[in-house]
Write an enzyme that holds these catalytic residues in place. Structure first.
Site, PDB file in Angstrom:
ATOM      1  N   TYR A 141      39.267   2.014  64.559  1.00  0.00           N
ATOM      2  CA  TYR A 141      37.858   2.243  64.233  1.00  0.00           C
ATOM      3  C   TYR A 141      37.107   2.554  65.520  1.00  0.00           C
ATOM      4  CZ  TYR A 141      33.070   1.229  62.611  1.00  0.00           C
ATOM      5  OH  TYR A 141      31.732   1.301  62.312  1.00  0.00           O
ATOM      6  N   ASP A 236      39.103   3.349  73.857  1.00  0.00           N
ATOM      7  CA  ASP A 236      37.954   2.707  73.246  1.00  0.00           C
ATOM      8  C   ASP A 236      38.112   1.204  73.468  1.00  0.00           C
ATOM      9  OD1 ASP A 236      35.971   1.632  71.735  1.00  0.00           O
ATOM     10  OD2 ASP A 236      36.473   2.677  69.868  1.00  0.00           O
ATOM     11  N   LYS A 264      29.529  -4.111  72.729  1.00  0.00           N
ATOM     12  CA  LYS A 264      29.773  -5.534  72.467  1.00  0.00           C
ATOM     13  C   LYS A 264      29.515  -6.402  73.715  1.00  0.00           C
ATOM     14  CE  LYS A 264      32.076  -4.698  68.202  1.00  0.00           C
ATOM     15  NZ  LYS A 264      33.069  -3.776  67.703  1.00  0.00           N
TER      16      LYS A 264
HETATM   17  C1  LIG Z   1      32.703  -2.327  67.092  1.00  0.00           C
HETATM   18  C2  LIG Z   1      33.481  -1.149  67.516  1.00  0.00           C
HETATM   19  C3  LIG Z   1      32.905   0.133  67.592  1.00  0.00           C
HETATM   20  C4  LIG Z   1      31.521   0.413  67.102  1.00  0.00           C
HETATM   21  O1  LIG Z   1      30.551  -0.243  67.828  1.00  0.00           O
HETATM   22  P1  LIG Z   1      29.067  -0.400  67.200  1.00  0.00           P
HETATM   23  O2  LIG Z   1      28.283  -1.034  68.299  1.00  0.00           O
HETATM   24  O3  LIG Z   1      29.232  -1.253  65.978  1.00  0.00           O
HETATM   25  O4  LIG Z   1      28.596   0.958  66.855  1.00  0.00           O
HETATM   26  C5  LIG Z   1      33.661   1.155  68.122  1.00  0.00           C
HETATM   27  N1  LIG Z   1      34.914   0.951  68.545  1.00  0.00           N
HETATM   28  C6  LIG Z   1      35.510  -0.258  68.475  1.00  0.00           C
HETATM   29  C7  LIG Z   1      36.899  -0.421  68.994  1.00  0.00           C
HETATM   30  C8  LIG Z   1      34.818  -1.341  67.947  1.00  0.00           C
HETATM   31  O5  LIG Z   1      35.419  -2.529  67.849  1.00  0.00           O
END
Ligand SMILES: *Cc1c(COP(=O)(O)O)cnc(C)c1O
Length: 424
Positions: A141, A236, A264
């Site tokens: 994701y 990511d 995060k």
């Molecule tokens: C949470 C997450 C996202 C998205 O981040 P948001 O701040 O919710 O838009 C993208 N990549 C990874 C790996 C994530 O865990």
């Protein structure tokens, strides 16, 4: 009860009563608790019930709730600076801190969420290479940007939706899907599309189909393929950054991505995101280069202050990661032992302070196909039992359990004691 009352009222004014779908607890049998307060590793709902929190706002709260240093930074900054949409020294401090403490970041651009970070990194990779196609992995994701909503893990996985409505075929035609931990599936795509691939984007430790660490050879193979075909490798690390290690998953594997995305933890619990990497690539961004990306709120002073307070504390206290590792190990081993003693098929995957206990008869969970074989009915019962007994984890089999530095060994004992009672 106030919890249920507030949630019912919320449904009148916000779709599903929430501002992000997983919060609605759609796939489990209980209403979500409405959270009023957080202190350290504990949260409290509107009915006054206490929980040990293993969600941590879905990852950001690695220092626990309302950490003193973070609260102080927010309070002090907000006395003088809320938003200017102009250069501040605070954004320099955070940018410099990240560029000097991490190995593969020479320059960075702040944004406001993980989604913004990943979509911008992909745009930059496209602008830099002059190519359109990207490779992503099923079950990974990268936020809710259209081009990523193919085979995208957690929220979508739990709901059983293959992608999302409202995504034109046009916007996903350049998204090529490969299988996680399966290098051959990536080679096949490169053989077919050779010089059309701008980038591979990957979670080096996947967290959004449950925790699935990449195999070393897999990530190494991605690096080699990117070098061979002159594509960019984007890690990511929105979830894994500053969590599995201060310097992220890339430091554990010793593999250099061209670009990295963060969010995060880097915002200390405030809305944040960033992407960075080699200078030569980052300088393609406007105003220096032709790739346009902007943000009214980007680099917001309060966010920068909260992020800096969080990252400095983590950086200056490497023992915190030892504490997290010890807790993680204890939880992992405890869960495995309980499952074994009670003949419950369970696979526990963990990387540092994030883990998932998969209810599955398989020996291992290494990709999306494996994850999908889990007994979600069993997970739901386990989840409900934990919640009733004051252990708050994410309401989905395909999410991580997150630890914070404020968790104690006793908190893990409590988790295990409740888990043991579930098997009776
Ligand atoms: C949470 C997450 C996202 C998205 O981040 P948001 O701040 O919710 O838009 C993208 N990549 C990874 C790996 C994530 O865990």
């Amino acid at each position: 009860m106030r919890n249920d009352y507030i949630f019912e009222q919320s449904k009148k004014y916000m779709p599903g009563g929430v501002n992000s779908p997983v919060r609605a607890f759609k796939d489990v049998e209980v209403n979500p608790p409405v959270i009023k307060k957080g202190v350290g590793a504990k949260i409290y709902d509107e009915d006054g019930k206490e929980y040990i929190d293993f969600v941590g706002a879905w990852g950001p709260m690695i220092l626990g709730h309302c950490d003193e240093a973070v609260v102080k930074a927010i309070k002090e900054t907000s006395e003088n600076a809320i938003a200017f949409g102009a250069t501040t020294e605070l954004e320099l401090k955070l940018a410099k801190h990240i560029c000097t403490t991490l190995d593969n970041i020479e320059m960075i651009r702040m944004v406001n969420s993980g989604t913004e970070a990943t979509m911008s990194a992909v745009k930059l990779a496209r602008g830099y290479t002059g190519r359109d196609k990207i490779i992503k992995f099923s079950g990974c994701y990268h936020g809710h940007f259209e081009g990523f909503l193919v085979s995208a893990g957690s929220g979508l996985m739990t709901e059983g939706i293959p992608g999302s409505a409202g995504v034109p075929l046009e916007s996903i035609k350049n998204t090529l899907i490969a299988d996680y931990n399966d290098l051959q599936s990536v080679k096949n795509i490169f053989e077919k599309f050779e010089n059309d691939i701008a980038a591979i984007i990957v979670e080096p430790v996947a967290g959004n189909m449950g925790v699935i660490p990449a195999k070393f050879e897999f990530l190494k193979g991605l690096r080699d393929l990117c070098d061979e075909y002159k594509s960019l490798l984007i890690f990511d690390e929105v979830m894994s950054g500053f969590r599995v290690a201060y310097k992220g998953a890339q430091s554990l594997y010793g593999i250099k991505p061209d670009l990295t995305t963060f969010a995060k933890i880097m915002g200390g619990g405030l809305p944040s995101g960033a992407y960075g990497g080699r200078k030569e690539i980052m300088e393609k961004l406007s105003p220096l280069g032709p790739v346009y990306q902007a943000g009214t709120m980007s680099g917001n002073p309060i966010v920068m202050a909260a992020g800096l307070a969080t990252l400095e504390k983590l950086y200056n206290n490497p023992d915190l990661y030892k504490h997290l590792e010890a807790l993680g190990q204890k939880l992992e081993e405890g869960l495995k032992e309980i499952a074994k003693a009670n003949n419950i098929p369970l696979v526990v995957n963990r990387c540092g302070a994030m883990l998932t206990a998969f209810f599955t008869k398989e020996d291992k969970v290494e990709n999306y196909e494996d994850a999908k074989k889990c007994d979600t009915g069993m997970f739901n019962k386990f989840f409900t039992h934990l919640l009733k007994n004051g252990i708050y984890i994410a309401p989905s089999q395909f999410e991580a359990i997150f630890l914070s530095v404020k968790h104690s060994s006793e908190d893990i004992d409590k988790f295990l004691e409740v888990a043991r009672a579930f098997t009776k």
